[in-house]
Motif scaffolding. Structure first.
Motif, PDB file in Angstrom:
ATOM      1  N   PHE A 114      23.135  47.981 -20.268  1.00  0.00           N
ATOM      2  CA  PHE A 114      23.380  47.080 -21.384  1.00  0.00           C
ATOM      3  C   PHE A 114      24.756  47.362 -21.997  1.00  0.00           C
ATOM      4  N   PRO A 115      25.849  47.019 -21.329  1.00  0.00           N
ATOM      5  CA  PRO A 115      27.180  47.375 -21.822  1.00  0.00           C
ATOM      6  C   PRO A 115      27.540  46.731 -23.140  1.00  0.00           C
ATOM      7  N   ALA A 116      26.860  45.679 -23.554  1.00  0.00           N
ATOM      8  CA  ALA A 116      27.203  45.022 -24.813  1.00  0.00           C
ATOM      9  C   ALA A 116      26.691  45.779 -26.026  1.00  0.00           C
ATOM     10  N   LEU A 117      25.768  46.715 -25.834  1.00  0.00           N
ATOM     11  CA  LEU A 117      25.240  47.454 -26.973  1.00  0.00           C
ATOM     12  C   LEU A 117      26.296  48.381 -27.548  1.00  0.00           C
ATOM     13  N   LEU A 118      26.286  48.531 -28.886  1.00  0.00           N
ATOM     14  CA  LEU A 118      27.250  49.407 -29.538  1.00  0.00           C
ATOM     15  C   LEU A 118      26.987  50.866 -29.198  1.00  0.00           C
ATOM     16  N   VAL A 119      25.727  51.192 -28.962  1.00  0.00           N
ATOM     17  CA  VAL A 119      25.403  52.535 -28.495  1.00  0.00           C
ATOM     18  C   VAL A 119      24.592  52.359 -27.236  1.00  0.00           C
ATOM     19  N   GLY A 120      24.782  53.259 -26.267  1.00  0.00           N
ATOM     20  CA  GLY A 120      24.098  53.124 -24.998  1.00  0.00           C
ATOM     21  C   GLY A 120      22.596  53.027 -25.172  1.00  0.00           C
ATOM     22  N   ALA A 121      21.948  52.287 -24.273  1.00  0.00           N
ATOM     23  CA  ALA A 121      20.504  52.117 -24.347  1.00  0.00           C
ATOM     24  C   ALA A 121      19.799  53.460 -24.250  1.00  0.00           C
ATOM     25  N   VAL A 122      20.303  54.340 -23.400  1.00  0.00           N
ATOM     26  CA  VAL A 122      19.653  55.639 -23.227  1.00  0.00           C
ATOM     27  C   VAL A 122      19.696  56.464 -24.521  1.00  0.00           C
ATOM     28  N   ALA A 271      22.977  53.499 -37.513  1.00  0.00           N
ATOM     29  CA  ALA A 271      24.377  53.198 -37.793  1.00  0.00           C
ATOM     30  C   ALA A 271      25.281  54.345 -37.386  1.00  0.00           C
ATOM     31  N   LEU A 272      24.835  55.571 -37.623  1.00  0.00           N
ATOM     32  CA  LEU A 272      25.669  56.729 -37.300  1.00  0.00           C
ATOM     33  C   LEU A 272      25.819  56.928 -35.803  1.00  0.00           C
ATOM     34  N   ILE A 273      24.737  56.811 -35.034  1.00  0.00           N
ATOM     35  CA  ILE A 273      24.893  57.010 -33.588  1.00  0.00           C
ATOM     36  C   ILE A 273      25.669  55.855 -32.952  1.00  0.00           C
ATOM     37  N   SER A 274      25.805  54.747 -33.681  1.00  0.00           N
ATOM     38  CA  SER A 274      26.578  53.617 -33.173  1.00  0.00           C
ATOM     39  C   SER A 274      28.033  53.637 -33.615  1.00  0.00           C
TER      40      SER A 274
END
Length: 287
Positions: A114-122, A271-274
């Motif tokens: 899911f490259p569009a996610l601000l933080v990786g799916a994993v 929000a922080l992990i992103s």
């Protein structure tokens, strides 16, 4: 023997940065480092049934061997490094590892579906479901003297956050910034013209008192850790994101006191992990 620090790798540069961070964390904790790269067997389908995938699995495993070897070379300064390549989806493999780890470390992004996610799916899945604390390594590297910042809201995770943050500050021999904020969002919405005349000082005093009460006993337990208290009227995620610009680590709970009980991950930690400018340590409640 101390539980290991686990780091997930996928061959990306962000994963190798996570390995370096995890290596230092393992060294501080006197723990072994366990490098994990998951190889998920593909389910290839065509109109006549399932295609033979043994050759693909062999290639994926060979690539996995290269990935973990590269990561192990980065972590070579540690005396205890092991590697494992489980046949499973990456989130499932890391969640299984978290059951016997003291910490799981991940890069903020990498090779994922899911490259569009601000933080990786994993990372998002692992932070939400892990059995131990999870560190997401992001942002720029700060000076070794940069402080550890913790977010305290008086909720069910506060004790675990305080314990972890004091320990991290003590290991690094740096200042600890205890951040507590509260938002006036509801008042902005409902008070209308009366908002400018609202007396904030009683609220501010109550919130400063809450922060002080949460820290009772901790400075006696960690006398060498200098603590600065920050209690301001602001939205928690905004304030912590600003502090992450000058922190070497931000420590938060998985959920805050204002989160809905059904949510596995709170808005502030999400929000922080992103978006944080530093690594983020997300802790669970003390058991």
């Amino acid at each position: 023997m101390a539980k290991p620090v686990v780091v997930g790798v996928d061959g990306s540069s962000t994963a190798l940065r996570a390995v370096r961070w995890a290596m230092e964390e393992a060294r501080r904790r006197g723990a072994a480092l366990r490098i994990v790269h998951a190889v998920e067997p593909p389910a290839l389908r065509f109109t006549g049934g399932f295609a033979e995938s043994a050759g693909i699995v062999t290639k994926l495993r060979a690539e996995g061997e290269r990935v973990v070897a590269e990561a192990a070379e980065v972590a070579g300064a540690l005396p205890r490094v092991t590697t494992v390549i489980p046949a499973a989806a990456a989130p499932n493999a890391l969640l299984a590892e978290s059951a016997t780890a003291q910490l799981v470390v991940l890069g903020a992004t990498g090779h994922h579906a899911f490259p569009a996610l601000l933080v990786g799916a994993v990372p998002a899945v692992v932070v939400a479901h892990a059995h131990c604390a999870v560190a997401v390594v992001r942002g720029v590297e700060q000076a070794a003297s940069a402080p550890v910042v913790m977010g305290i809201d008086g909720g069910p995770y506060s004790t675990a956050v305080i314990a972890a943050a004091f320990e991290e500050a003590a290991r690094r021999d740096v200042r600890l910034i205890a951040v507590h904020s509260w938002s006036d969002a509801d008042l902005e919405r409902f008070a209308g013209p009366a908002r400018p005349y609202f007396g904030w000082e009683p609220v501010a005093e109550a919130e400063r008192r809450l922060l002080a009460e949460n820290l009772v006993g901790w400075q006696e337990k960690y006398p060498d850790v200098a603590v600065d208290r920050v209690a301001v009227r602001d939205r928690p995620r905004h304030l912590l994101l600003e502090w992450s610009k000058k922190a070497q680590l931000v420590v938060v709970g998985k959920r805050g006191r204002g989160g809905f009980a059904g949510l596995l991950l709170g808005s502030t930690s999400q929000a922080l992990i992103s978006h944080a400018h530093s690594p983020v340590l997300v802790v669970h409640r003390l058991r």
